[in-house]
Design an enzyme around this catalytic site. Sequence first.
Site, PDB file in Angstrom:
ATOM      1  CE  LYS A   1      -2.763   3.259   1.977  1.00  0.00           C
ATOM      2  NZ  LYS A   1      -2.053   4.528   1.796  1.00  0.00           N
TER       3      LYS A   1
ATOM      4  CD  GLU B   1      12.858   4.168   9.203  1.00  0.00           C
ATOM      5  OE1 GLU B   1      12.858   5.127  10.016  1.00  0.00           O
ATOM      6  OE2 GLU B   1      12.878   4.302   7.979  1.00  0.00           O
TER       7      GLU B   1
END
Length: 503
Positions: free
Chosen positions: A195, A269
């Site tokens: 996505k 992250e």
Amino acid sequence: MPPSGIATSDRIDSLPLPIRHADDIFVDGVWTPADSSERRGVIDPATAHEWGSVPIGNSADLGAAVSSARRAFDRGRWPRMAPSERAAVLRRAADRLELLAQPLALTNTLENGTPVAESGGGATNAASIFRYFATLAPLLESDDVRPAPAGTHETLVRRDPIGVCALIAPWNFPINLVVVKLAPALLAGCTVVIKPASLTPLSVRFIVQALTEAGIPPGVVNVVTGSGELGDQLVRHPDIDKVAFTGSTEVGRKIARQCGELLRPVTLELGGKSSAIVLPDADLGVLRSALIRSTLRNTGQTCYISTRILVPDSRHDEIVATIVGTVAAAPQGDPLDPATVFGPSASVAQKESVLAHIAGARAQGAHVALGGDAASMPAPFSAGNFVEPTVLTQVSRDMSVAREEIFGPVLTVLRYGDVDEAVDLANATEFGLGGIVFGGDETVALQVAERVDSGSVGVNFFASNHAAPFGGRRDSGLGVEYGPEGLHAYLTYKSIHRRQRKA
């Protein structure tokens, strides 16, 4: 830079872009019309001109993509191929991706404003990530037999692919920050649903093209475009086995909560507020040469850059003059111009956020040594999202700009008395992603770097290494990417116990 009188549409129409308006999602190895009739425009942040569009995927589109990945994992040949065979596909994809470097760079720049001097290297870097992970195939093919301490039996440790992975990418580096997840997932034998970020939905098509031409089986890689709400549905989908996300700490916390409730593995992250410690013996020529890349890369829209510069009282004015002079000399303008260093912010919202941070710093007593406002640009860039490169001095550790990620072309300078205070300042943040130590004596600089509580620290420069883990501490994330450690995140382990074989 094009002449100031050039029409915005002419500027883009003259470029060799293979696709601008898409009405499809990638499922089962083909681009297929989306179920959703809603669309989102793709905006050039340098001119505010809409030049492309993609579907805003709905639950049916998401379901089709995840089902495709599930079938390919449960019944397809990809997870059952030898790792060396999968590695060969990655190498071929790397070769194909490098051939797409120019249109990929132009698309990336028109999506998020990254200067082509930066985006032009995206294909090569992504290809190198594919090639690096391909070298790890022998790790997956070697036998791992472990004798039991009691000597009564032995255990065969199997490394299996973890399953169907949701890869959710950010807008600032939409190619490399997908590939650093995609390459290890594919080598491990996983299937994926990607996505992309809402601002950068078209760049990922080049990755798909490269992999398709490289011979990846249908259903292994799937792509659906859409909103943050669609990303939320993807994270919670019952057929997803693993989530990998790069983005803001706020969204990362939400994903972590969801994955915790589902007991679903996740790699995050997230944001950063890294520091560059300039030691008293630092060579200002070295600082000057590394400054932009290490502290303002991609117009400051980079997670690990050291936007807090910590300078000793003894050399404060000299170092500030070096910083201001270096930043002021870097050209700002059309991101399609190879000479441009500073482009626009990626969106209106991002521009307004950066300006609000600067205004807040002024109100709290910071001094604007350079910049500080929206940039005045000639046509056709007058409507773009440009913020002047800014240097703030007289910043204290309690100010918002010293603690919060700005994600724009803004540097903050904080003073310190001795090295202990510098380390304390560097560690006085909820983040722990990057950092740099500038020093003439690299042995001393290394000793200081070891005291910085961060996932990565550079000495006199900052760079990533595909073979070394990259990840953050505290609010900068969970887990790591790159290196063998990044591959392990896409594996699950099985221990098969058997009687010890006789020689």
